[in-house]
Scaffold this motif. Sequence first.
Motif, PDB file in Angstrom:
ATOM      1  N   UNK A   1      10.202 -15.816  24.000  1.00  0.00           N
ATOM      2  CA  UNK A   1       8.634 -14.840  23.667  1.00  0.00           C
ATOM      3  C   UNK A   1       8.222 -16.081  22.994  1.00  0.00           C
ATOM      4  N   UNK A   2       9.090 -16.624  21.886  1.00  0.00           N
ATOM      5  CA  UNK A   2       8.650 -17.468  20.642  1.00  0.00           C
ATOM      6  C   UNK A   2       7.552 -18.877  21.709  1.00  0.00           C
ATOM      7  N   UNK A   3       8.553 -19.336  22.341  1.00  0.00           N
ATOM      8  CA  UNK A   3       8.189 -20.427  24.028  1.00  0.00           C
ATOM      9  C   UNK A   3       6.678 -20.257  23.945  1.00  0.00           C
ATOM     10  N   UNK A   4       6.405 -18.850  24.044  1.00  0.00           N
ATOM     11  CA  UNK A   4       5.148 -18.561  24.925  1.00  0.00           C
ATOM     12  C   UNK A   4       3.698 -18.754  23.306  1.00  0.00           C
ATOM     13  N   UNK A   5       4.339 -18.301  22.953  1.00  0.00           N
ATOM     14  CA  UNK A   5       3.620 -18.017  21.485  1.00  0.00           C
ATOM     15  C   UNK A   5       2.839 -19.174  20.755  1.00  0.00           C
ATOM     16  N   UNK A   6       1.468 -18.971  19.379  1.00  0.00           N
ATOM     17  CA  UNK A   6       1.060 -19.261  18.286  1.00  0.00           C
ATOM     18  C   UNK A   6       1.673 -20.278  17.860  1.00  0.00           C
ATOM     19  N   UNK A   7       2.887 -20.626  18.475  1.00  0.00           N
ATOM     20  CA  UNK A   7       3.891 -21.469  17.337  1.00  0.00           C
ATOM     21  C   UNK A   7       4.083 -22.594  18.584  1.00  0.00           C
ATOM     22  N   UNK A   8       3.325 -22.482  19.844  1.00  0.00           N
ATOM     23  CA  UNK A   8       3.074 -24.089  20.565  1.00  0.00           C
ATOM     24  C   UNK A   8       2.632 -25.207  19.962  1.00  0.00           C
ATOM     25  N   UNK A   9       1.483 -24.862  19.327  1.00  0.00           N
ATOM     26  CA  UNK A   9       0.762 -26.028  19.161  1.00  0.00           C
ATOM     27  C   UNK A   9       1.029 -27.082  17.751  1.00  0.00           C
ATOM     28  N   UNK A  10       2.116 -26.197  16.811  1.00  0.00           N
ATOM     29  CA  UNK A  10       2.067 -26.893  15.536  1.00  0.00           C
ATOM     30  C   UNK A  10       3.809 -27.286  16.094  1.00  0.00           C
ATOM     31  N   UNK A  11       4.930 -26.939  17.110  1.00  0.00           N
ATOM     32  CA  UNK A  11       5.700 -28.089  17.536  1.00  0.00           C
ATOM     33  C   UNK A  11       5.637 -28.623  17.849  1.00  0.00           C
ATOM     34  N   UNK A  12       4.578 -28.614  19.129  1.00  0.00           N
ATOM     35  CA  UNK A  12       3.986 -30.234  19.098  1.00  0.00           C
ATOM     36  C   UNK A  12       3.459 -31.232  19.321  1.00  0.00           C
ATOM     37  N   UNK A  13       2.585 -30.684  17.895  1.00  0.00           N
ATOM     38  CA  UNK A  13       2.397 -31.631  16.827  1.00  0.00           C
ATOM     39  C   UNK A  13       3.121 -32.515  16.032  1.00  0.00           C
ATOM     40  N   UNK A  14       4.616 -31.293  15.445  1.00  0.00           N
ATOM     41  CA  UNK A  14       5.677 -32.269  14.887  1.00  0.00           C
ATOM     42  C   UNK A  14       5.997 -33.004  15.821  1.00  0.00           C
ATOM     43  N   UNK A  15       6.115 -33.013  17.428  1.00  0.00           N
ATOM     44  CA  UNK A  15       7.032 -33.875  18.190  1.00  0.00           C
ATOM     45  C   UNK A  15       5.658 -35.507  18.833  1.00  0.00           C
ATOM     46  N   UNK A  16       4.551 -34.644  18.747  1.00  0.00           N
ATOM     47  CA  UNK A  16       3.612 -35.593  18.656  1.00  0.00           C
ATOM     48  C   UNK A  16       4.032 -37.039  17.379  1.00  0.00           C
ATOM     49  N   UNK A  17       3.985 -36.425  16.191  1.00  0.00           N
ATOM     50  CA  UNK A  17       3.919 -37.345  14.658  1.00  0.00           C
ATOM     51  C   UNK A  17       5.155 -38.068  14.677  1.00  0.00           C
ATOM     52  N   UNK A  18       6.203 -37.614  15.698  1.00  0.00           N
ATOM     53  CA  UNK A  18       7.571 -38.360  15.305  1.00  0.00           C
ATOM     54  C   UNK A  18       7.345 -39.237  16.929  1.00  0.00           C
ATOM     55  N   UNK A  19       6.791 -38.773  17.847  1.00  0.00           N
ATOM     56  CA  UNK A  19       7.140 -40.136  18.930  1.00  0.00           C
ATOM     57  C   UNK A  19       5.694 -40.833  18.415  1.00  0.00           C
ATOM     58  N   UNK A  20       4.842 -41.093  17.957  1.00  0.00           N
ATOM     59  CA  UNK A  20       3.627 -41.957  17.550  1.00  0.00           C
ATOM     60  C   UNK A  20       4.852 -43.205  15.840  1.00  0.00           C
ATOM     61  N   UNK A  21       5.637 -42.873  16.089  1.00  0.00           N
ATOM     62  CA  UNK A  21       6.834 -43.460  15.379  1.00  0.00           C
ATOM     63  C   UNK A  21       7.755 -44.089  15.742  1.00  0.00           C
ATOM     64  N   UNK A  22       8.383 -43.360  16.599  1.00  0.00           N
ATOM     65  CA  UNK A  22       9.357 -43.771  17.465  1.00  0.00           C
ATOM     66  C   UNK A  22       8.398 -44.937  18.515  1.00  0.00           C
ATOM     67  N   UNK A  23       7.327 -44.571  18.553  1.00  0.00           N
ATOM     68  CA  UNK A  23       6.457 -45.509  20.253  1.00  0.00           C
ATOM     69  C   UNK A  23       6.341 -46.998  18.761  1.00  0.00           C
ATOM     70  N   UNK A  24       5.471 -46.740  18.315  1.00  0.00           N
ATOM     71  CA  UNK A  24       5.836 -47.753  17.535  1.00  0.00           C
ATOM     72  C   UNK A  24       6.416 -48.919  16.338  1.00  0.00           C
ATOM     73  N   UNK A  25       7.738 -48.435  16.884  1.00  0.00           N
ATOM     74  CA  UNK A  25       9.205 -48.726  16.509  1.00  0.00           C
ATOM     75  C   UNK A  25       8.837 -49.420  17.144  1.00  0.00           C
ATOM     76  N   UNK A  26       9.123 -49.053  19.189  1.00  0.00           N
ATOM     77  CA  UNK A  26       9.755 -50.000  20.103  1.00  0.00           C
ATOM     78  C   UNK A  26       8.725 -51.136  19.945  1.00  0.00           C
ATOM     79  N   UNK A  27       6.861 -51.314  19.259  1.00  0.00           N
ATOM     80  CA  UNK A  27       5.931 -52.648  19.328  1.00  0.00           C
ATOM     81  C   UNK A  27       6.774 -53.148  17.823  1.00  0.00           C
ATOM     82  N   UNK A  28       7.248 -52.652  16.961  1.00  0.00           N
ATOM     83  CA  UNK A  28       7.630 -54.097  15.865  1.00  0.00           C
ATOM     84  C   UNK A  28       8.694 -54.037  16.003  1.00  0.00           C
ATOM     85  N   UNK A  29       9.714 -53.491  16.955  1.00  0.00           N
ATOM     86  CA  UNK A  29      10.879 -54.629  17.061  1.00  0.00           C
ATOM     87  C   UNK A  29      11.433 -52.900  15.731  1.00  0.00           C
ATOM     88  N   UNK A  30      11.722 -51.939  15.556  1.00  0.00           N
ATOM     89  CA  UNK A  30      12.020 -51.673  14.950  1.00  0.00           C
ATOM     90  C   UNK A  30      12.867 -50.026  15.232  1.00  0.00           C
TER      91      UNK A  30
END
Length: 312
Positions: free
Chosen positions: A105-134
Motif C-alpha cells: 500500500x505504501x509503495x503505491x501511495x503518494x510517497x512514491x515521488x519523494x522517495x524516488x527523488x531522494x534516490x535520484x539525488x543519491x544517483x547524481x552524486x554517485x554518477x559524478x563520483x564515477x566521472x571525477x574518480x571519486x
Amino acid sequence: MSLAAAQARPAGLSRIGQQLLPILYQHRLIATGQLHRLLTPHTRRPVYLRRQLGYLRTMGLAESTDRRIGRMGRCELLWYLTPLGYEVVEASDEVTARAYRISPRAAASQLQEHTLAVVDTGIAFSEWAGRLGDECGPLDWEPELAHRVRDGDSRLGDDAFLVPDAVLRYTRTTAEGRRQLLTFFLEIDRATMQVARLGRKLGTYARYASYAPQPPGRRQQASTREAWRERYPALPRLLIVLSGASDRVLQRRAEDLQALASANPHIEGSQLRAGITTAELLERHGPFAPIVTPVMGPPEPTNVLLAPFPGA
C-alpha cells in the motif's frame, strides 16, 4: 533466520542479482530505470537487469508496483522487498538493519515521488563520483536516519529528533591526491512543502549542530561534546535540493528560505553549513561546481560544499 529465509538464500543469483537485494533494502522503493543507472549504465537497455528482478520476484524476495509517467501514462515498475526479502538481507549482515518495512500500500501511495527523488539525488552524486574518480556507491546514502536533538522523553513529540531525507557519504580525491571524506545531510524539496515548514526544519538542523547530550542526574558534570561527534568525523554539510516547479518558483523558494534563516539567530549563529541548489543543476554540473547558494551569506552560487568550516 526462519526456515523460509534459509531456503530462499539466493546462492545462485548473478552478481547483479546479489547487489539488488541490499539496494532494495536500503532505499525501500526504487525504479527499474534508477537501478539501471546504478548497476548497468554500460548497457543500452536493462534487459538482463529486468530478468534478475523477475527472478527475485519468482523467489518471493521482491515485488513491484506501477508508476504512471507523463501525459501519455507510460508505466514504470517500482521495486521493493517482500517480508521474506527483508529477512534474507538482514541475515546476510550486508547493510545496517532498519525497523522500517514498506508495504504494498505504501509503495503505491503518494510517497512514491519523494522517495524516488531522494534516490535520484543519491544517483547524481554517485554518477559524478564515477566521472571525477571519486567514490560514492549505491549504498553510500541512507534515507531517514534519526538524530536526537534534545534530552528527555522522546515520546513527548517529534521535535526530539532530526530526520534528514538522507545521509550521504562521499570520498573525494583532491587535486593534491589527498582523500577527503565528506558527509552530507540531504533535504529534498519538491515544492510541495510550505517554505515555513522547511525553515523550521532548518532550525532543527542548527539545533543538532550544537546539541550536547546531558548525563542523567544533577550530580553529573554537564557535557560540552556535541552529539554529532559520536557519529561523524565532521559536522555534515546540509544540501537542500529543489525540484518540482519552474526555475522562477524555485528561485523564489530559495530566497524565502534564506530570509527565514537570516531571521532566526539560532541558524545564523550556528556551525551549520547549508546550501541550496536544484535537481537540474546537480544533475548537469555535479555537486562541487559553483551551483550551491549558501543559506546564510552572499546570495551568489558557489561551491560551499567544499568550503572548510570556520577554524578548521
